[in-house]
Design a protein around this motif. Structure first.
Motif, PDB file in Angstrom:
ATOM      1  N   UNK A  45      40.140  50.355  44.582  1.00 40.43           N
ATOM      2  CA  UNK A  45      39.757  49.766  45.870  1.00 40.43           C
ATOM      3  C   UNK A  45      41.004  49.464  46.730  1.00 40.43           C
ATOM      4  N   UNK A  46      40.839  49.630  48.047  1.00 41.42           N
ATOM      5  CA  UNK A  46      41.974  49.490  48.964  1.00 41.42           C
ATOM      6  C   UNK A  46      42.668  48.125  48.829  1.00 41.42           C
ATOM      7  N   UNK A  47      41.860  47.084  48.710  1.00 41.34           N
ATOM      8  CA  UNK A  47      42.423  45.735  48.600  1.00 41.34           C
ATOM      9  C   UNK A  47      43.267  45.588  47.329  1.00 41.34           C
ATOM     10  N   UNK A  48      42.806  46.196  46.256  1.00 40.71           N
ATOM     11  CA  UNK A  48      43.571  46.154  45.009  1.00 40.71           C
ATOM     12  C   UNK A  48      44.888  46.926  45.159  1.00 40.71           C
ATOM     13  N   UNK A  49      44.831  48.064  45.866  1.00 40.23           N
ATOM     14  CA  UNK A  49      46.061  48.825  46.127  1.00 40.23           C
ATOM     15  C   UNK A  49      47.074  47.961  46.872  1.00 40.23           C
ATOM     16  N   UNK A  50      46.573  47.184  47.845  1.00 42.41           N
ATOM     17  CA  UNK A  50      47.462  46.279  48.581  1.00 42.41           C
ATOM     18  C   UNK A  50      48.053  45.229  47.655  1.00 42.41           C
ATOM     19  N   UNK A  51      47.224  44.680  46.770  1.00 40.00           N
ATOM     20  CA  UNK A  51      47.718  43.670  45.834  1.00 40.00           C
ATOM     21  C   UNK A  51      48.755  44.244  44.867  1.00 40.00           C
ATOM     22  N   UNK A  92      46.971  35.085  34.926  1.00 38.06           N
ATOM     23  CA  UNK A  92      47.771  34.995  36.155  1.00 38.06           C
ATOM     24  C   UNK A  92      47.853  36.347  36.859  1.00 38.06           C
ATOM     25  N   UNK A  93      48.206  37.378  36.078  1.00 37.60           N
ATOM     26  CA  UNK A  93      48.335  38.708  36.673  1.00 37.60           C
ATOM     27  C   UNK A  93      46.981  39.215  37.171  1.00 37.60           C
ATOM     28  N   UNK A  94      45.921  38.898  36.437  1.00 35.93           N
ATOM     29  CA  UNK A  94      44.581  39.318  36.869  1.00 35.93           C
ATOM     30  C   UNK A  94      44.229  38.680  38.213  1.00 35.93           C
ATOM     31  N   UNK A  95      44.575  37.403  38.359  1.00 33.89           N
ATOM     32  CA  UNK A  95      44.271  36.709  39.615  1.00 33.89           C
ATOM     33  C   UNK A  95      45.038  37.326  40.777  1.00 33.89           C
ATOM     34  N   UNK A 140      35.903  40.383  45.087  1.00 33.55           N
ATOM     35  CA  UNK A 140      34.907  39.582  44.369  1.00 33.55           C
ATOM     36  C   UNK A 140      35.198  39.616  42.867  1.00 33.55           C
ATOM     37  N   UNK A 141      36.116  38.779  42.450  1.00 35.84           N
ATOM     38  CA  UNK A 141      36.631  38.849  41.084  1.00 35.84           C
ATOM     39  C   UNK A 141      37.094  37.461  40.657  1.00 35.84           C
ATOM     40  N   UNK A 142      36.383  36.869  39.706  1.00 36.09           N
ATOM     41  CA  UNK A 142      36.797  35.556  39.206  1.00 36.09           C
ATOM     42  C   UNK A 142      37.077  35.629  37.710  1.00 36.09           C
ATOM     43  N   UNK A 143      37.988  34.762  37.268  1.00 35.28           N
ATOM     44  CA  UNK A 143      38.384  34.812  35.865  1.00 35.28           C
ATOM     45  C   UNK A 143      38.134  33.460  35.191  1.00 35.28           C
ATOM     46  N   UNK A 144      37.960  33.499  33.878  1.00 34.28           N
ATOM     47  CA  UNK A 144      37.896  32.273  33.079  1.00 34.28           C
ATOM     48  C   UNK A 144      38.850  32.411  31.907  1.00 34.28           C
TER      49      UNK A 144
END
Ligand code: ADP
Ligand code: MG
Length: 239
Positions: A33-39, A118-121, A128-132
Motif C-alpha cells: 500500500x502507498x502509505x506503507x511505502x511512505x512509512x 515499535x517497528x510495526x507501529x 488501519x492497523x493496531x497492535x497489542x
C-alpha cells in the motif's frame, strides 16, 4: 529463470522449495500500500536488504517460509511489511469494534517483542492497523482489553500468550499469518510445546519462521507446521 539465479547468486541468497518468486529490487515492486511505502521511506529504508528482497515477495505470495540470515540483516521488516500489507486491506470489511486479530508474531523475550511492536507501529502509521503487546510485566487485564477493543496484530511471548489463552477465551481463528521470530532461541528456551499449542489454536495460518541458525530441531518444527515450505538462506548465517 537464469536471470533470477544469477541475481540470487550475486545477493548470496539461496532458496529451496516450489515456485519461489524472484527477488524484488525495490519496495515498489510488490503490492505494498502507498502509505506503507511512505512509512518505509520515512524509516530511512531506501532499498530492501537481500533477505527482504527474497522474503517479501514469497510472503506476499502466501508461501510459508523458513528464513535464516545473520543478525542485523533486516529480518524484522521482511515479515512486518507483508504483515502490515495484509492487515491494512481489511479496512472496509471490518469495523474497528468487530476487528479480530489477523496476524501474530511470537518472539522469545519481552524486549524483542517491544522492539517488534515499535517497528510495526512505525510501518503501520496512518493505516488501519493496531497492535497489542502480550508479554510479562504488564497487567494481563489491560492486554486482554486491548485485544478485545480490536487489533490487527498481536506481538507476544509464547508463555504469556498461553497464560492469557488458558485464563480467558480468545478466538484466534482469524489469525492468518503466524510469525515465529528467533525460533532457534525459542526452542532453546523450551517454548516448543507452547508454540505448538498456539499454532493449534489457529486455523492453518501461513507460517513465517525466522532463525539465525537452522538446526535439525528448527527444520523438524518447520516441516510439522507447514506443507509446502520455502527455505531462504542469506549469506552464511551463524558464522
Ligand atoms: P535482524 O532481525 O535481521 O537482526 P533487524 O530487523 O533488527 O535485523 O534490522 C537491523 C537494523 O537494520 C534495524 O535498525 C533496521 O531499522 C535496519 N534496517 C532494516 N531494513 C533496512 C533497509 N531496507 N534499509 C536500511 N536499514 C534497514
Ligand atoms: Mg531479528
Amino acid at each position: 529463470e537464469n536471470q533470477t539465479e544469477s541475481l540470487r547468486l550475486r545477493l548470496d541468497i539461496s532458496v529451496k522449495g516450489n515456485c519461489v518468486p524472484a527477488p524484488i529490487l525495490s519496495f515498489a515492486a510488490c503490492n505494498i500500500p502507498r502509505k506503507l511505502l511512505e512509512n518505509i521511506q520515512g524509516s530511512g529504508f531506501e532499498m530492501p536488504t537481500p533477505v527482504q528482497m527474497q522474503a517479501i515477495p514469497a510472503a506476499f505470495k502466501g508461501q510459508s517460509l523458513l528464513v535464516s540470515a545473520e543478525t542485523g540483516s533486516g529480518k524484522t521488516a521482511s515479515y512486518l511489511i507483508p504483515v502490515v500489507s495484509y492487515c491494512a486491506q481489511f479496512k472496509h470489511e471490518q469495523s474497528s469494534t468487530m476487528k479480530r486479530p489477523l496476524a501474530m508474531v511470537l518472539a522469545p523475550t519481552r524486549e524483542l517483542c517491544i522492539q517488534v511492536e515499535e517497528q510495526a507501529k512505525l510501518l503501520g502509521k496512518g493505516l488501519p492497523f493496531k497492535t497489542a503487546l502480550v508479554v510479562g510485566g504488564d497487567p494481563m487485564a489491560r492486554q486482554l482489553y486491548r485485544i478485545q477493543e480490536g487489533v490487527s496484530l498481536i506481538v507476544a511471548t509464547p508463555g504469556r500468550l498461553i497464560d492469557l489463552l488458558t485464563k480467558h477465551h480468545m478466538d484466534l481463528d482469524s489469525v492468518s499469518i503466524l510469525v515465529l521470530d528467533e525460533v532457534d532461541c525459542m526452542l532453546q528456551k523450551g517454548f516448543r510445546e507452547q508454540v505448538m499449542q498456539i499454532y493449534r489454536a489457529l486455523s492453518r495460518p501461513q507460517v513465517l519462521m525466522y532463525s539465525a541458525t537452522v538446526s535439525k530441531e528448527v527444520e523438524k518444527m518447520a516441516s510439522i507446521l507447514t506443507n509446502d515450505l520455502v527455505i531462504v538462506t542469506v549469506g552464511n548465517p551463524g558464522n
